[in-house]
Design a protein around this motif. Structure first.
Motif, PDB file in Angstrom:
ATOM      1  N   LYS A  95       0.841  -1.241   0.025  1.00 54.21           N
ATOM      2  CA  LYS A  95       0.022   0.101  -0.076  1.00 54.21           C
ATOM      3  C   LYS A  95       0.666   1.276   0.003  1.00 54.21           C
ATOM      4  O   LYS A  95       0.541   2.276  -0.603  1.00 54.21           O
ATOM      5  N   HIS A  96       2.085   1.207   0.648  1.00 54.10           N
ATOM      6  CA  HIS A  96       2.873   2.277   0.922  1.00 54.10           C
ATOM      7  C   HIS A  96       4.114   2.260  -0.194  1.00 54.10           C
ATOM      8  O   HIS A  96       5.017   3.090   0.017  1.00 54.10           O
ATOM      9  N   ARG A  97       4.298   1.439  -1.105  1.00 54.84           N
ATOM     10  CA  ARG A  97       5.440   1.076  -1.876  1.00 54.84           C
ATOM     11  C   ARG A  97       5.433   2.459  -2.625  1.00 54.84           C
ATOM     12  O   ARG A  97       6.809   2.657  -2.798  1.00 54.84           O
ATOM     13  N   SER A  98       4.759   2.849  -3.310  1.00 56.01           N
ATOM     14  CA  SER A  98       4.857   4.017  -4.267  1.00 56.01           C
ATOM     15  C   SER A  98       5.589   5.285  -3.652  1.00 56.01           C
ATOM     16  O   SER A  98       6.433   5.594  -4.078  1.00 56.01           O
ATOM     17  N   ARG A  99       5.084   5.464  -2.311  1.00 53.62           N
ATOM     18  CA  ARG A  99       5.433   6.699  -1.397  1.00 53.62           C
ATOM     19  C   ARG A  99       6.903   6.225  -0.963  1.00 53.62           C
ATOM     20  O   ARG A  99       7.825   7.144  -1.033  1.00 53.62           O
ATOM     21  N   LEU A 100       7.264   5.132  -0.523  1.00 52.84           N
ATOM     22  CA  LEU A 100       8.363   4.676  -0.259  1.00 52.84           C
ATOM     23  C   LEU A 100       9.663   4.843  -1.414  1.00 52.84           C
ATOM     24  O   LEU A 100      10.699   5.167  -1.134  1.00 52.84           O
ATOM     25  N   GLN A 101       9.385   4.152  -2.574  1.00 55.40           N
ATOM     26  CA  GLN A 101      10.198   4.324  -3.661  1.00 55.40           C
ATOM     27  C   GLN A 101      10.304   5.791  -4.168  1.00 55.40           C
ATOM     28  O   GLN A 101      11.506   6.104  -4.541  1.00 55.40           O
ATOM     29  N   ALA A 102       9.502   6.494  -4.164  1.00 54.18           N
ATOM     30  CA  ALA A 102       9.161   7.966  -4.374  1.00 54.18           C
ATOM     31  C   ALA A 102      10.556   8.779  -3.454  1.00 54.18           C
ATOM     32  O   ALA A 102      11.389   9.626  -3.993  1.00 54.18           O
ATOM     33  N   ALA A 103      10.462   8.472  -2.097  1.00 55.09           N
ATOM     34  CA  ALA A 103      11.452   9.047  -1.328  1.00 55.09           C
ATOM     35  C   ALA A 103      12.823   8.490  -1.456  1.00 55.09           C
ATOM     36  O   ALA A 103      13.661   9.271  -1.526  1.00 55.09           O
ATOM     37  N   LEU A 104      13.071   7.124  -2.008  1.00 58.44           N
ATOM     38  CA  LEU A 104      14.370   6.783  -2.092  1.00 58.44           C
ATOM     39  C   LEU A 104      14.879   7.280  -3.540  1.00 58.44           C
ATOM     40  O   LEU A 104      16.156   7.698  -3.346  1.00 58.44           O
ATOM     41  N   ALA A 105      14.058   7.572  -4.344  1.00 53.10           N
ATOM     42  CA  ALA A 105      14.343   8.324  -5.754  1.00 53.10           C
ATOM     43  C   ALA A 105      14.980   9.461  -5.471  1.00 53.10           C
ATOM     44  O   ALA A 105      15.825  10.148  -5.910  1.00 53.10           O
TER      45      ALA A 105
END
Length: 491
Positions: A95-105
């Motif tokens: 559910k939170h994958r896209s937000r976590l990936q965006a933070a890493l990017a």
């Protein structure tokens, strides 16, 4: 789910200095050790980066996860092979994958890198040549150094004798030496693994960094003494103290963490320690005047610290975090000084070792200096003159350790000794440890004055021959004086 729970538990213990990461993994008895070890190691390596991502996305608040479990799950989601478990955790993380990936990017763009590894500080990418040796302390409660060396030689290791210089600690795969300073310490090549070895499982050897062995070795409490290990868990120093005391006397061990004490109890049992009394208690709340501690003469104080000396834990260099770290260091130093002052209140105390695995002066020399100023009855004892790294001037009596100068984790050790001005005092000698192989003791100033006075008294005394004949110089003078007086009276 069991994999992530166990990985989070071990990660938390490793980051709170409850033991070496590899030892914690192998002691966990997890069914798939290699899988667990790989997950914990990689999560640990990226720990600060993962924490920043988790905080920036407010993951903990939205998922009710604990930080270390969140780190493990986030690592596998973003940098590993994906979250493997089913159930609620996988649903939450997806559910939170896209937000976590965006933070890493965003973090990669900010630092102008393309690979995850490029986010790591240079200190986390140490050359293989700088890896620390594997240190093994022989547990003399169960065996001897000589028997251990013989066993290892029969097991295919090559013994090269006692080391004489730092370069001797650079060893090939199956070679090992005896340490130049600590006689019960054996040194092996960095990747030597003893977790499945018989000697380790039987408690005959303890896997303990060389610097961590210094506090008990330098305190050197004799058999039969009463000793306090103030902040004892995970317990390697406690078992070392018991070995030095030959399991004779009383060894009080305190810690505030009940789980750590439970683990410590198991380790003491494996090491054959029988004189310890474990207590889930705050050292600062002990009453020094209690009858229970009236005979305590030695204290080992290794309080909570920043852990900045641990090779695996690196300080963040960012300006914002530097300010945060300074506040944390000030808080830690205040706590450490309270512990030191409290330890010096025990009425029968002779010696106290203060140690940390920190490289910061604020937690080391500054704390000791303040403690000495507030406790004028104590003084520093010079330690190991051959040791290559000293305390920051003017506290050159203390020891420091580092990966570059001593091939150990970063460490600090000071030995404080009670000093009584009365020349008839019976204080024990100060410990200088002038030779690597033995532990000779030199006289304290108090004893030296006593010895000098005894020498002068001996010189003034008549010889045994004079005593036997009764013709001491003083008696002859008295006889002549009596004769002169009698003659005067007669006149």
């Amino acid at each position: 789910m069991a994999l992530y729970m166990k990985a989070a538990e071990i990660l938390e213990k490793a980051e709170s200095k409850q033991g070496a990461l590899k030892t914690l993994v192998y002691d966990s008895k997890f069914s798939n050790i290699k899988q667990l070890f790989a997950l914990v190691c990689e999560t640990h390596k990226f720990s600060s980066i993962l924490e920043e991502i988790i905080e920036s996305t407010k993951l903990l608040k939205q998922t009710k996860l604990r930080m270390h479990l969140a780190k493990v799950l986030t690592y596998d989601l973003l940098m590993g092979r994906g979250v493997k478990c089913g159930g609620n955790w996988k649903t939450v993380m997806m559910k939170h994958r896209s937000r976590l990936q965006a933070a890493l990017a965003r973090k990669k763009v900010k630092q102008r890198v393309s690979k995850n590894e490029d986010l790591l500080p240079s200190s986390a990418l140490r050359p293989a040549g700088e890896l620390l040796p594997r240190y093994v302390r022989v547990n003399t409660l169960k065996t001897t150094v000589e028997d251990t060396v013989d066993y290892l030689k029969r097991d295919g290791f090559s013994y090269l004798g006692q080391a004489s210089k730092l370069d001797d600690l650079t060893l090939k795969k199956r070679d090992f030496v005896r340490d130049m300073y600590l006689p019960e310490l054996l040194v092996f090549s960095p990747k030597t693994d003893f977790h499945e070895h018989f000697l380790y499982k039987a408690g005959h050897i303890i896997l303990q960094d060389k610097a961590s062995c210094l506090p008990a070795y330098l305190l050197n409490p004799p058999p039969g003494s009463h000793v306090i290990d103030a902040c004892a868990a995970p317990g390697n120093k406690t078992s070392h103290l018991a070995a030095i005391m030959k399991n004779k006397g009383r060894l009080f061990a305190f810690d505030l963490d009940a789980k750590r004490l439970a683990t410590m109890s198991t380790l003491q049992l494996r090491a054959g320690v029988t004189i310890h009394q474990l207590a889930h208690q705050d050292f600062l709340k002990l009453n020094p005047d209690s009858s229970q501690f009236k005979d305590v003469e030695y204290i080992l104080l290794d309080p909570s610290c920043s852990g900045s000396g641990m090779v695996c834990l690196q300080d963040d260099d960012s300006t914002a975090d530097q300010e945060k770290n300074q506040m944390r260091l000030a808080s830690l130093a205040s706590f450490q000084l309270r512990c030191l002052n409290h330890g010096l209140k025990f009425p029968s105390l002779k010696r106290l070792v203060y140690s940390t695995c920190s490289v910061h002066r604020q937690e080391n020399e500054d704390v000791v200096t303040a403690g000495l100023q507030q406790n004028p009855d104590f003084r520093l004892v010079p330690l190991l003159p051959q040791w290559p790294e000293r305390g920051i001037h003017p506290l050159n009596q203390c020891l420091r350790a580092s990966s570059t100068k001593t091939r150990t984790h970063g460490f600090f050790v000071a030995l404080l000794e009670k000093h009584i001005a009365d020349k008839k005092c019976k204080q024990e000698p100060a410990v200088h440890f002038s030779a690597p192989e033995e532990l000779p003791h030199s006289m304290s100033k108090c004893q030296k004055r006593t010895a000098d006075s005894e020498t002068s008294e001996t010189e003034d005394k008549p010889t045994s021959a004079a005593v036997k004949t009764g013709n001491t110089p003083s008696k002859k003078k008295r006889k002549k004086k009596k004769k002169r007086t009698a003659a005067t009276v007669d006149k």
